[in-house]
Write a protein that holds these residues in place. Structure first.
Motif, mmCIF file in Angstrom:
data_model
loop_
_atom_site.group_PDB
_atom_site.id
_atom_site.type_symbol
_atom_site.label_atom_id
_atom_site.label_comp_id
_atom_site.label_asym_id
_atom_site.label_seq_id
_atom_site.Cartn_x
_atom_site.Cartn_y
_atom_site.Cartn_z
ATOM 1 N N LEU A 134 18.171 10.996 -128.561
ATOM 2 C CA LEU A 134 17.690 12.087 -129.692
ATOM 3 C C LEU A 134 16.528 11.751 -130.297
ATOM 4 O O LEU A 134 15.492 12.415 -130.467
ATOM 5 N N LYS A 135 16.500 10.558 -130.670
ATOM 6 C CA LYS A 135 15.426 9.944 -131.683
ATOM 7 C C LYS A 135 14.000 10.024 -130.660
ATOM 8 O O LYS A 135 13.144 10.438 -131.323
ATOM 9 N N PHE B 53 12.995 13.886 -129.600
ATOM 10 C CA PHE B 53 13.884 14.969 -130.365
ATOM 11 C C PHE B 53 13.056 16.138 -130.137
ATOM 12 O O PHE B 53 13.750 17.243 -130.278
ATOM 13 N N ILE C 224 13.503 18.376 -126.940
ATOM 14 C CA ILE C 224 15.034 18.661 -126.522
ATOM 15 C C ILE C 224 15.229 20.110 -127.188
ATOM 16 O O ILE C 224 14.960 20.175 -128.426
ATOM 17 N N LYS D 185 20.630 19.705 -128.156
ATOM 18 C CA LYS D 185 20.673 18.713 -129.247
ATOM 19 C C LYS D 185 22.347 18.996 -129.588
ATOM 20 O O LYS D 185 22.923 18.100 -130.112
ATOM 21 N N TYR E 218 24.460 17.131 -127.364
ATOM 22 C CA TYR E 218 24.289 15.742 -127.750
ATOM 23 C C TYR E 218 25.255 15.435 -128.977
ATOM 24 O O TYR E 218 25.889 14.172 -128.860
#
Length: 612
Positions: free
Chosen positions: A412-413, A416, A419, A424, A427
């Motif tokens: 995610l980082k 980010f 996505i 998101k 996740y």
């Protein structure tokens, strides 16, 4: 009765005149024709034969004989004026022995026309004579064949001796007859025998005699006065007690050893009834000799020893073999003690078991030492198993979800902006599940660790079972929906005195396991029922999932087994859940168990005590 001659005889006239004279006589009187028809019989004869006078007058004497032999004897008798013993048959069929004295009555032509007779019932006399003959023959036989020596004397002068006396002493009958019995008494016993010789003493005593070869013989004597042919004599029976004396010495030595034995010794009859216990038995059990004798050894029994063990013991000793084993017994004061017992049959010279002997050693202290060692080993084994499970969970089960959690966060980082919002959100859902799984695992691990260290605060409160189950289902409901599994309940609306969080943890774990090992689109049932004695309530969690192989069922609930497997969708378990459930249920005063069949499903049960 004289012969009648010169004129014919009127039988009726004769009968009437005779009846007046004979009716009151105690013996039977009769008159018959030469063909055997009874013309007259007195009342005594009728009573003897159990007929009435009217019945006898209609009979023939032939009907009274028991056999043709008796009839033939009667016919021979009639040829002379004589008497003879005969057997007659009474009306009831009883056979009596009579003495029949007969005389012929002739007419003036010297022809026999009647038989007059006197009959005396001698049945009892014959029985007495036969009994006397039998008694004399039996006495003679017993005297001849008995193994005891028998001497008959009068005033000390020997009259007769039996073969056994001759064999024991070496003296012949001819040698000892006429001699004084004191000539054969050893000097050590002479004064004692003199004091008993003519006193009529009938008890038994011991003495020493001198045999023909000048050796001494220890004997036991019994004497009494008897009447022989009207003359009073003294009969002395004696037996060789040389071996008896030897055995008595051996028995004394053995008895002393038994009494002073450091082990308990018990002797019973073949039915197991105690006949002897030594002082050590009293010291160990608290039962005095008189309290134990006549009782069954089960007075020491506890519930620890199974009936199968006693059956094995009896099967062994009744086959003539020795059984060795351990018993947890109960003393008179109710305290328990351990003993090592060796039980053997006592067998006589004919190979027959006549008694049983048990030699028992008090091994209570030894068992305490052994139990302490076993407990120490078990605790060490459990500590190692606990340590291994703890490290396994830290190394694998915690590492997996935390590692996955880190990977998703990094993904995610780093991506980010690239996505989509929907991805998101997916996740985030993954992170949520991972964190929940990790949190549950940590909670279980910490709870289990507190139980192992005895630091768990365990408070009991009144909890409604139906409400508790509903809250537990809410925790796992999301997991069930993911596999389209329906959870059906049938729970009693009842209050329990339990620790709420621990029982909730158990229900949550059992439901989670059922979800994990159930196929999609299936049903899980959780239900309860009160026991028949109303002392506990049984809760069950049932699924129709993959089940547990039979060889693995015994591994459940055991820390040393650490049994774990994958769910229907490869869900991974730690093996800690069921161990934790067992600990928590036991802390609540209950038990837990499982019934399972592979490819059919499993049902986990646990019970909890009901409030009094």
């Amino acid at each position: 009765m004289a012969d009648l001659k010169k004129k014919d005889i009127n039988p009726n006239q004769m009968v009437n005149s005779t009846s007046t004279l004979t009716d009151d006589l105690p013996i039977g009187i009769y008159r018959t024709t030469i063909e055997g028809k009874i013309l007259y019989a007195n009342i005594a004869l009728a009573n003897m034969l159990e007929y009435s006078l009217e019945e006898l007058h209609k009979m023939s004497v032939n009907e009274l004989y028991t056999s043709d032999k008796d009839r033939d004897s009667k016919i021979k008798l009639l040829k002379t004026i004589s008497s003879q013993e005969l057997n007659l048959k009474t009306k009831s069929g009883k056979i009596i022995t009579v003495k029949d004295t007969v005389k012929t009555v002739k007419n003036n032509k010297n022809k026999i026309v009647y038989f007059d007779g006197i009959i005396e019932d001698i049945s009892e006399k014959k029985k007495s004579e036969e009994a006397l003959k039998e008694s004399e023959a039996r006495y003679k036989t017993l005297t001849e064949i008995t193994i005891e020596g028998i001497i008959m004397h009068k005033g000390g002068i020997i009259i007769d001796v039996n073969p056994s006396a001759q064999k024991m002493t070496g003296y012949s009958s001819d040698y000892v007859k006429g001699k004084n019995i004191l000539d054969f008494i050893h000097p050590n016993s002479l004064n004692f025998i003199k004091s008993k010789l003519n006193t009529g003493y009938t008890g038994s005593f011991e003495a020493t005699i001198i045999c023909a070869d000048k050796s001494s013989l220890e004997i036991e004597i019994e004497a009494k006065n008897v009447i022989v042919n009207g003359d009073e004599n003294r009969v002395v029976a004696f037996r060789d007690i040389t071996n008896k004396k030897k055995y008595e010495e051996e028995i004394l030595a053995l008895s002393t050893a038994v009494k002073q034995s450091p082990t308990s010794i018990v002797i019973t009859n073949i039915n197991g009834i105690i006949e002897y216990v030594n002082p050590k038995f009293t010291k160990v059990t608290g039962y005095e000799y008189d309290e134990a004798v006549g009782k069954n050894p089960r007075i020491l029994k506890t519930d620890h020893t199974k009936s199968e063990d006693y059956k094995e013991m009896w099967e062994t000793i009744t086959k003539g073999k020795t059984w060795t084993g351990e018993f947890l017994n109960k003393r008179k004061d109710g305290t328990n003690y351990w003993e090592l017992a060796s039980i053997s049959p006592i067998i006589d010279e004919n190979g027959m078991t006549i008694k049983y002997i048990a030699v028992k050693e008090d091994i209570t202290e030894r068992k305490k030492t052994e139990d302490a060692l076993i407990k120490s080993e078990k605790e060490l084994l459990q500590a190692n198993a606990t340590k291994n499970v703890f490290f396994s969970i830290i190394a694998h089960d915690l590492k997996g979800p935390i590692g996955n959690f880190t990977q998703v966060l990094n993904l995610l980082k780093d991506n980010f902006n690239d996505i989509s919002n929907n991805d998101k959100l997916d996740y985030i859902h993954i992170l949520s599940r991972l964190s929940l799984k990790t949190n549950n695992l940590l909670n279980d691990l910490l709870l289990w660790a507190k139980i192992q260290m005895n630091t768990l605060e365990f408070s009991v409160e009144t909890i409604n079972l139906k409400s508790l189950v509903s809250h537990s289902i809410e925790i796992v409901e999301e997991k069930a929906k993911e596999k389209n599994i329906e959870i059906k309940t049938h729970i009693e609306n009842i209050n329990l005195q339990i620790n709420e969080s621990s029982v909730k943890t158990v229900i949550r774990n059992l439901l989670s396991n059922s979800i994990k090992f159930s196929n999609t689109n299936s049903i899980i049932k959780i239900s309860s029922k009160i026991s028949k004695d109303s002392k506990s309530i049984e809760i069950s969690v049932q699924d129709n999932g993959v089940g547990i192989p039979a060889e693995d069922v015994d591994k459940l609930f055991k820390i040393e087994s650490s049994f774990s497997t994958y769910g229907t969708e490869k869900e991974k378990g730690t093996g800690l859940g069921l161990i934790l459930c067992k600990n928590l249920i036991e802390k609540n005063g209950g038990t837990i168990w499982v019934e399972s069949k592979e490819n059919v499903g499993s049902t986990f049960y646990f019970n909890l005590p009901l409030s009094k």
